[in-house]
Design an enzyme around this catalytic site. Structure first.
Site, PDB file in Angstrom:
ATOM      1  N   ARG A  29       0.838  -1.204   0.000  1.00 22.05           N
ATOM      2  CA  ARG A  29       0.000   0.000   0.000  1.00 22.05           C
ATOM      3  C   ARG A  29       0.872   1.253   0.000  1.00 22.05           C
ATOM      4  O   ARG A  29       0.591   2.235  -0.666  1.00 22.05           O
ATOM      5  CB  ARG A  29      -0.916   0.000   1.227  1.00 22.05           C
ATOM      6  CG  ARG A  29      -2.062  -0.951   1.060  1.00 22.05           C
ATOM      7  CD  ARG A  29      -2.953  -1.070   2.272  1.00 22.05           C
ATOM      8  NE  ARG A  29      -3.987  -2.057   1.968  1.00 22.05           N
ATOM      9  CZ  ARG A  29      -4.702  -2.721   2.863  1.00 22.05           C
ATOM     10  NH1 ARG A  29      -4.500  -2.508   4.150  1.00 22.05           N
ATOM     11  NH2 ARG A  29      -5.609  -3.593   2.489  1.00 22.05           N
TER      12      ARG A  29
ATOM     13  N   TYR B  13      -6.735  -2.210  -6.592  1.00 26.01           N
ATOM     14  CA  TYR B  13      -5.875  -3.267  -6.021  1.00 26.01           C
ATOM     15  C   TYR B  13      -5.124  -2.808  -4.753  1.00 26.01           C
ATOM     16  O   TYR B  13      -5.224  -1.663  -4.380  1.00 26.01           O
ATOM     17  CB  TYR B  13      -4.992  -3.949  -7.050  1.00 26.01           C
ATOM     18  CG  TYR B  13      -3.974  -3.138  -7.842  1.00 26.01           C
ATOM     19  CD1 TYR B  13      -3.508  -1.907  -7.449  1.00 26.01           C
ATOM     20  CD2 TYR B  13      -3.452  -3.684  -9.024  1.00 26.01           C
ATOM     21  CE1 TYR B  13      -2.562  -1.238  -8.180  1.00 26.01           C
ATOM     22  CE2 TYR B  13      -2.502  -3.011  -9.783  1.00 26.01           C
ATOM     23  CZ  TYR B  13      -2.061  -1.794  -9.350  1.00 26.01           C
ATOM     24  OH  TYR B  13      -1.125  -1.134 -10.074  1.00 26.01           O
ATOM     25  N   GLU B  14      -4.442  -3.718  -4.136  1.00 27.97           N
ATOM     26  CA  GLU B  14      -3.851  -3.517  -2.788  1.00 27.97           C
ATOM     27  C   GLU B  14      -4.956  -3.175  -1.776  1.00 27.97           C
ATOM     28  O   GLU B  14      -4.745  -2.380  -0.855  1.00 27.97           O
ATOM     29  CB  GLU B  14      -2.786  -2.413  -2.793  1.00 27.97           C
ATOM     30  CG  GLU B  14      -1.610  -2.649  -3.730  1.00 27.97           C
ATOM     31  CD  GLU B  14      -0.650  -3.739  -3.268  1.00 27.97           C
ATOM     32  OE1 GLU B  14      -0.831  -4.263  -2.153  1.00 27.97           O
ATOM     33  OE2 GLU B  14       0.265  -4.069  -4.039  1.00 27.97           O
ATOM     34  N   GLY B  15      -6.120  -3.772  -1.949  1.00 25.08           N
ATOM     35  CA  GLY B  15      -7.274  -3.425  -1.121  1.00 25.08           C
ATOM     36  C   GLY B  15      -7.979  -2.255  -1.764  1.00 25.08           C
ATOM     37  O   GLY B  15      -7.358  -1.208  -1.978  1.00 25.08           O
TER      38      GLY B  15
ATOM     39  N   ASN C  24      -9.850   0.039   2.261  1.00 29.02           N
ATOM     40  CA  ASN C  24      -8.806   0.761   2.994  1.00 29.02           C
ATOM     41  C   ASN C  24      -9.387   1.827   3.919  1.00 29.02           C
ATOM     42  O   ASN C  24      -8.851   2.080   4.993  1.00 29.02           O
ATOM     43  CB  ASN C  24      -7.796   1.379   2.022  1.00 29.02           C
ATOM     44  CG  ASN C  24      -6.676   0.416   1.694  1.00 29.02           C
ATOM     45  OD1 ASN C  24      -5.885   0.072   2.566  1.00 29.02           O
ATOM     46  ND2 ASN C  24      -6.622  -0.064   0.464  1.00 29.02           N
TER      47      ASN C  24
END
Lengths: 260, 615
Positions: free
Chosen positions: B283, B419-421, B426
Site C-alpha cells: 500500500r 488493487y492492494e485493497g 482501505n
C-alpha cells in the site's frame, strides 16, 4: 593504464532555462544540474577500456566547481564513481563567475599533472551549456600531448589508440600515440545507468581535493546572453499518403522551402 | 518553535513523534524536524535519480510498445518487452532493494524502496509488473521464509532468473481476501502438498515462474511457494482490461499440483498474517508511485497549457486553468508530504529495533502503521485521480486522445484505487484502526478530547498562539484536530456498538482524518523546508490552500456523520459545537490567507514559471 575523465555539471537539457537578471549567464535557480550527455559517454568508454586492459588500471574523474556549492559539484564526480570510476579529484573554484575555458583547462592540466602519470584523458566534445568546444584541445596543448576530437569509437593496443572520428560527410580512423586527449561524441559509447550497488560503493570511493591558484580575472567574459527566439509551433496536416498534397502545398506556399 | 497554550497537549513541537496508529489526530503539530523528501540522503537521492533516468530513458521511450504487449528476444526466446525491461531494472538493482545482502540483495531501508517506487511513475504497466514480482511476489519470502527458502529463492528473485507473482484473490474472494477456497492436502508420506483451486486477477500470471499461493491446509489458510511450471498448473487467458494493458493479468488453475513440503511458507495457518502484513508495504509503495505519477501528470499538463493557445494566448493565461493547476500542485504537495512523513517515521522505528534486519521485528513495526499505510494508499491514489481529472480537462480534446499520455494515466489510475485493497476497504481499515486506537487507548485520545470538553464548558477555547513563521496556520491545524477528534468521539458514542455496520459514518470520519493528514503534512513539510527556502512563499501558499480545503472537508464529513449518528434532538446543539470548534481552524475573514482565489493565482504563476512540478 590511468584514464582521466573530465566532467562538467550542466543544466538538464529538459530544464527551462532563464537568463539571470545580470544578463550574462543562466539563472541557476530551479535548474537541475546533471552530468553532460557527452561526459556520460566518455565515462562509459573509459570504464570499458579499463576493463578490457586488465588489472592495475584506474579511471579518475576530475571536475572543477564552485567552492560555495561544493557538495553539489562533487555529486557529478559521484555520478562517475557510481558508473564505475575508481576515484575522484575535485578542484574548488572560489570565483566560478570569472571562469573561461582557458582557466578551466589550466586547472584540469595542473590536477592531471599531479596524478603521477596518465595515459588517456577524456573530455566530452562540448559542454551542452556554453558549447565552447575548447577545453579538450587547450588541455592537450597544456599537457603537451596530441588531441583527437569528436571520437565516435576507439580501441587501445599497447601505447597506441585507434580512434574513429565522425567528420562532416566522412568517417576518419586515426592512430595516436598515448598519452593523448580524446574528446568524445555521443556515439563513443552507449550511456550506462548506474547500478544501485555501485551507488552504494561510490560513497566509499575517495574524492581528493586539488588546490589550484585560479587567475583573478577571466581571459574573456560574456558581455550579454539572450534567449533564443520563440520557436514557431509545428503543424500536423494529417496522417498517411492522403496528407501529402496538403503538406506539399504548405511547404510551397507557407514554409517556402519548395520553390517549384 | 515556541508554544504557549492552555491545553495539556502542547500545540506544536519541532519533532514528529505523533505516528503511528493515527496518533497524529491528538498530537502536537509537528515542525521543522519532520521527515520530508528534501531530507533524503545523497545516496537515496542518487538511487532516485538512477531509477528516474532508467524510467525516462528505457520505459517512457517504449510506452506504446509496452501497452501493445510487444515481444522482444529474451534469454529463453521471445518474451514481452515489459518482462525484459523488468530484467534490465533488476540488473540495476531495482528488484533487490529490500532483499538482505546475504541473499544477493542490497538490504536497504524502506525510504529507499519508496523513493524508487516514486520514480516508477507514469508507467503503471511496468511498475505493476515489477511490483508484483519484487514486492508482493518476493516480500513474503523475505518476511516469512526460513533460511533455506531465502537462500534458494531470493538470489534468483533479485536477478529475475525466477519471475514471481502473488496469488491471493479467487473468483469468489476479492475484498474478502482470506476466505479463499483453494486447498492443499499433505501427502500421506509428508513429503509434499497436493494443491487444488483457482486464483483470479494474478499480475504476471502469463509469465511468472513461481508464485506465493494461498490455500487452506487442514482448514487453515496458509502460504505456499509454488513452481508455476509444475504439472497441473493451468494459466488462464489474459483479462481484457481498461488500463495497465501492458501488464499480464490472468487466472491460474491448480489441478493436483505437487508442492514440496519444504515450500510451505511459515507455519500452517500463517496465511492471514502473511497476506495482511505484506500488504502494508504494498500500500505504501502504491501511494508513492501514484504520488510520483501525479507529479508527472502536472509536468505534462504545464507543458501543454503553456504551449497550447486559444483566443490568441496560452491556455495557462486563463484564470480557471490557473486554479486547476494550483490545486493539482497543492494536492500533490500534500500527498508527497504525507508519504514521506510516514515512511520517515517507519524507518525511524525500524532503526530503533535491536536488529534492523529481523523480519519479525520489521513486521511488528509495519503492523503498527497499518492505519497510515491505508491512509497513504487512499490519499495518494485519489489525489492522482483528482489531478488527472483536471489534467484531462486542461488538455481539452487532446486529453481524450491516446496520443497524449494523460488518457493512459487516467485509465491506469482506476486499478490503483482497486488493487492492494480497494479504497473502500482501505477506508474501513483506516477507520477500524482508529476505533481500535481510541477504544484501546493506544493513542492519548481521551485526554485530548477531555481537554476540548473542558474548553467547551468554560467557554475558553483559545488554544494559544505559536510564534514565528506560519504560527497562525499551525494553531489552525491544531484547531482542526480538536474539531475532528471531538466529532470522532461524538460519532463513536452515537453509533455505539454498530461501529462495523455504520460504514458510511466510519468512512466519513476516515475522510476527515485523511484531510487532516494532508493539511498537517503540507504544513510540516513547509516548516521543515524553512522560511529561508527559495520557494518558501509558494510553499506557504500551498499550505494555506491545503488547510482551507481540509477544513471544508472535515466540516462536510463530520456534519454528515454526526447528523446520522446523533439523536435528532441533539443535532442542532452538537452541530453548533462543531462550528464553534471549526472556527479555530479558519482564518479571519479579513486575512489574506482566507482568499483561496488569490492564493491559487500565485501558486499557478510560480508553477508556470518553473514549467513543471517545482519541488
Amino acid at each position: 593504464m590511468r584514464i582521466v575523465v573530465c566532467l562538467k555539471p550542466v543544466p538538464d537539457t529538459a530544464a527551462r532555462i532563464k537568463v539571470h537578471k545580470d544578463g550574462t549567464r543562466v539563472d541557476p535557480e530551479g535548474v537541475k544540474f546533471v552530468l553532460g550527455p557527452y561526459d556520460a559517454r566518455t565515462i562509459a568508454k573509459a570504464i570499458e577500456l579499463r576493463g578490457a586492459a586488465g588489472g592495475g588500471n584506474e579511471v579518475v574523474a576530475i571536475s572543477a566547481g564552485a567552492a560555495s556549492g561544493e557538495a553539489e559539484a562533487k555529486k557529478r564526480i559521484k555520478d562517475a564513481l557510481a558508473l564505475g570510476a575508481d576515484r575522484g579529484v575535485f578542484i574548488a573554484d572560489p570565483t566560478p563567475e570569472n571562469r573561461d575555458p582557458l582557466a578551466t583547462a589550466k586547472a584540469l592540466a595542473a590536477a592531471i599533472k599531479g596524478l603521477d602519470g596518465f595515459d588517456l584523458v577524456f573530455c566530452g566534445r562540448q559542454a551542452v551549456d556554453d558549447q565552447a568546444l575548447s577545453v579538450g584541445p587547450m588541455l592537450a596543448t597544456l599537457l603537451g600531448v596530441p588531441c583527437v576530437t569528436d571520437a565516435v569509437g576507439m580501441e587501445v593496443q599497447g601505447s597506441t589508440a585507434r580512434v574513429r572520428r565522425a567528420a562532416e560527410g566522412r568517417t576518419e580512423v586515426v592512430e595516436v600515440q598515448l598519452p593523448a586527449v580524446i574528446t568524445g561524441q555521443r556515439d563513443l559509447a552507449d550511456e550506462q545507468y548506474p547500478k544501485l550497488k555501485e551507488i552504494l560503493a561510490a560513497g566509499k570511493k575517495p574524492i581528493a581535493d586539488f588546490k589550484f591558484d585560479w587567475p583573478a580575472t577571466p581571459a574573456y567574459h560574456v558581455v550579454s546572453l539572450s534567449p533564443p527566439p520563440e520557436p514557431i509551433a509545428g503543424k500536423i496536416v494529417g496522417k498517411g499518403p492522403e496528407a501529402v498534397p496538403e503538406l506539399f502545398k504548405l511547404l510551397q506556399s507557407e514554409a517556402k522551402v519548395l520553390t517549384f | 518553535m515556541l508554544q504557549a497554550n492552555t491545553a495539556r497537549v502542547p500545540l506544536a513541537t519541532d519533532d514528529d513523534e505523533a505516528l503511528p496508529g493515527g496518533g497524529f489526530l491528538v498530537a502536537p503539530v509537528p515542525g521543522k524536524n519532520t521527515f520530508t523528501r528534501e531530507r533524503l540522503s545523497d545516496e537515496q537521492r542518487a538511487f532516485a535519480e538512477a531509477a528516474d533516468r532508467f524510467v525516462e530513458g528505457e520505459v517512457w521511450a517504449r510506452m506504446e510498445a509496452i501497452e501493445h504487449r510487444a515481444e522482444v528476444e529474451g534469454p529463453n526466446g521471445k518474451e514481452p518487452l515489459v518482462v525484459q525491461l523488468t530484467r534490465q531494472a533488476a540488473e540495476l538493482g531495482l528488484c533487490s532493494i529490500e532483499i538482505p545482502e546475504e541473499h544477493g540483495g542490497l538490504g536497504l531501508d524502506l525510504t529507499t524502496a519508496m523513493v524508487v517506487s516514486e520514480a516508477l511513475r507514469g508507467c503503471a504497466s511496468f511498475a505493476t509488473t515489477l511490483g508484483a514480482h519484487s514486492g508482493i511476489g518476493t516480500m513474503p519470502i523475505i518476511y516469512f521464509g526460513d533460511e533455506a527458502q531465502k537462500a534458494k529463492y531470493l538470489p534468483k528473485l533479485a536477478t529475475t532468473e525466477l519471475f514471481s507473482c502473488y496469488c491471493l484473490t479467487e473468483p469468489g474472494n476479492g475484498s474478502d481476501a482470506l476466505g479463499g477456497k483453494s486447498t492443499a492436502v499433505r501427502s500421506p508420506d509428508g513429503t509434499h502438498f497436493v494443491l487444488n483451486g483457482q486464483k483470479q486477477f494474478i499480475t504476471n500470471g502469463a509469465w511468472a515462474d513461481m508464485g506465493v499461493v494461498f490455500a487452506n491446509i487442514d482448514g487453515k489458510y496458509s502460504g505456499l511457494i509454488v513452481d508455476l511450471r509444475a504439472p497441473g498448473v493451468v494459466r488462464g487467458a489474459e483479462e481484457k482490461k481498461m488500463g495497465i494493458k501492458g501488464s499480464s493479468t490472468t487466472g491460474l488453475v491448480f489441478q493436483d499440483v505437487k508442492v514440496p513440503a519444504e515450500d510451505l511458507l511459515g507455519k500452517v495457518g500463517d496465511g492471514p498474517a502473511i497476506a495482511l502484513n505484506i500488504i502494508y508495504v504494498g500500500r505504501m509503495k502504491l501511494g508513492f508511485s501514484t504520488m510520483g505519477t501525479a507529479k508527472h501528470a502536472i509536468d505534462l499538463t504545464v507543458k501543454f497549457v503553456k504551449e497550447r493557445k486559444q483566443f490568441g494566448r496560452p491556455v495557462i493565461g486563463f484564470d480557471l486553468q490557473q486554479a486547476k493547476l494550483a490545486e493539482m500542485v497543492a494536492w500533490t504537495y500534500a500527498a508527497d508530504a504525507v508519504c514521506y512523513r510516514v515512511v520517515g517515521a517507519v524507518d525511524r522505528d525500524l532503526s530503533r529495533l535491536p536488529d534492523r534486519h529481523d523480519a519479525r521485528g520489521q513486521i511488528e513495526v509495519l503492523r503498527r502503521y497499518g492505519l497510515e499505510c491505508a491512509l497513504i494508499k487512499v490519499h495518494a491514489s485519489e489525489t492522482l485521480s483528482r489531478v488527472l481529472y483536471h489534467a484531462l480537462r486542461m488538455h481539452g480534446g487532446y486529453g481524450f486522445c491516446e496520443e497524449y499520455q494523460v488518457e493512459r494515466l487516467a485509465r491506469d489510475n482506476v486499478v490503483e484505487t482497486i488493487y492492494e485493497g480497494t479504497n473502500d476497504i482501505n477506508r474501513l481499515v483506516l477507520s477500524g484502526a482508529l476505533a481500535e486506537a481510541v477504544h484501546g487507548s493506544s493513542i492519548p485520545f481521551m485526554g485530548f478530547v477531555d481537554e476540548v470538553h473542558r474548553g467547551l464548558r468554560s467557554g475558553d477555547l483559545d488554544p494559544g498562539s505559536v510564534d514565528g513563521w506560519l504560527g497562525a496556520e499551525t494553531a489552525r491545524v491544531f484547531g482542526l484536530k480538536r474539531a475532528l477528534a471531538w466529532a470522532v468521539e461524538q460519532a463513536f458514542i452515537g453509533v455505539g456498538q454498530d461501529v462495523r455496520v455504520e460504514q458510511q459514518v466510519m468512512c466519513g470520519l476516515a475522510d476527515g482524518l485523511i484531510a487532516l493528514a494532508a493539511a498537517e503534512g503540507a504544513l510540516a513539510k513547509t516548516l521543515a523546508c524553512g522560511e529561508g527556502d527559495a520557494q518558501a512563499a509558494v510553499r506557504a501558499d500551498i499550505t494555506r490552500l491545503c488547510l482551507l480545503e481540509a477544513t471544508g472537508e472535515v466540516r462536510r464529513k463530520a456534519q454528515e456523520a454526526l447528523t446520522h449518528a446523533l439523536a435528532p434532538r441533539a443535532r442542532a446543539e452538537k452541530l453548533e459545537v462543531l462550528e464553534r470548534l471549526l472556527r479555530w481552524a479558519e482564518p479571519a475573514a479579513e486575512a489574506p490567507e482566507a482568499d483561496a482565489v488569490a492564493i491559487k493565482r500565485r501558486i499557478a504563476e510560480h508553477v508556470a514559471g518553473r514549467g513543471r512540478y517545482p519541488f
